[in-house]
Motif scaffolding. Structure first.
Motif, short mmCIF file in Angstrom:
data_model
loop_
_atom_site.label_atom_id
_atom_site.label_comp_id
_atom_site.label_asym_id
_atom_site.label_seq_id
_atom_site.Cartn_x
_atom_site.Cartn_y
_atom_site.Cartn_z
N ALA A 45 51.57 50.45 34.61
CA ALA A 45 50.26 49.94 35.00
C ALA A 45 49.21 50.79 34.31
O ALA A 45 49.45 51.96 33.98
CB ALA A 45 50.10 50.02 36.52
N ALA A 47 46.60 52.20 35.52
CA ALA A 47 46.28 53.38 36.32
C ALA A 47 47.32 54.49 36.13
O ALA A 47 46.99 55.67 36.20
CB ALA A 47 46.18 53.02 37.80
N GLU A 48 48.57 54.12 35.87
CA GLU A 48 49.62 55.12 35.62
C GLU A 48 49.44 55.79 34.27
O GLU A 48 49.79 56.96 34.09
CB GLU A 48 51.01 54.47 35.63
CG GLU A 48 51.48 53.93 36.93
CD GLU A 48 52.82 53.27 36.78
OE1 GLU A 48 53.77 53.75 37.44
OE2 GLU A 48 52.95 52.29 36.03
N ARG A 77 49.73 40.39 35.04
CA ARG A 77 49.09 40.75 36.31
C ARG A 77 50.12 40.76 37.42
O ARG A 77 50.95 39.87 37.52
CB ARG A 77 47.99 39.75 36.67
CG ARG A 77 46.73 39.98 35.90
CD ARG A 77 45.54 39.53 36.73
NE ARG A 77 44.32 39.91 36.07
CZ ARG A 77 43.68 41.05 36.29
NH1 ARG A 77 44.13 41.89 37.19
NH2 ARG A 77 42.58 41.34 35.65
N SER A 80 46.37 42.74 41.77
CA SER A 80 45.16 43.22 41.09
C SER A 80 45.48 44.24 40.00
O SER A 80 44.58 44.77 39.37
CB SER A 80 44.21 43.83 42.12
OG SER A 80 44.83 44.95 42.73
N THR A 81 46.76 44.49 39.79
CA THR A 81 47.19 45.50 38.81
C THR A 81 47.60 44.82 37.51
O THR A 81 48.26 43.79 37.51
CB THR A 81 48.40 46.28 39.37
OG1 THR A 81 48.03 46.87 40.61
CG2 THR A 81 48.86 47.36 38.42
N VAL A 83 49.88 45.31 34.27
CA VAL A 83 51.05 46.07 33.83
C VAL A 83 51.32 45.73 32.37
O VAL A 83 51.30 44.56 31.98
CB VAL A 83 52.28 45.75 34.70
CG1 VAL A 83 53.50 46.51 34.20
CG2 VAL A 83 51.99 46.09 36.16
#
Length: 122
Positions: A45, A47-48, A77, A80-81, A83
């Motif tokens: 993701a 964020a990761e 998707r 909301s993430t 990847v």
């Protein structure tokens, strides 16, 4: 008209070496290489990736867009993430080959440095 599809415009012939140069230009950014390295291990993701890549979110987003346009990565998707995944396992192979080449170059340079130091002492 294209002979295979009479309704398509003719495909411009681009030399393979030029396509390769464009491909390597796409790879010519440290953030893009780091992203591809991360994705070589597993899907990530956004964020990761941020703490691993160490850039601002806007910069990561720009670099991911370049990789998407080059069709080196795919995004999906999950709620909301977003990847990301490698588009081809061959990208991971290319990164391994690059690492091997760099390792050989460094080894050769270390050997040359040792030879120079030995010559200075002798």
């Amino acid at each position: 008209m294209n002979a295979e599809n009479p309704q398509s415009p003719p495909v411009a012939s681009v030399p393979l070496y030029q396509l390769k140069a464009e491909f390597f230009k796409t790879l010519g950014h440290p953030v893009r290489i780091r992203v591809l390295e991360l994705l070589s291990t597993r899907d990530h993701a956004v964020a990761e990736m941020l703490p691993e890549v160490g850039v601002e979110p806007a910069n990561l987003s720009q670099q991911l867009a370049v990789l998407r346009r080059a069709k080196l990565v795919h995004a999906r998707r999950e709620g909301s993430t977003v990847v990301y995944t490698l588009a081809s396992a061959e990208v991971a192979d290319l990164l391994r080959v690059a690492r091997s080449i760099i390792g050989s170059l460094i080894t050769d340079q270390a050997g040359l440095l040792a030879d120079l130091r030995a010559a200075d002492r002798g």
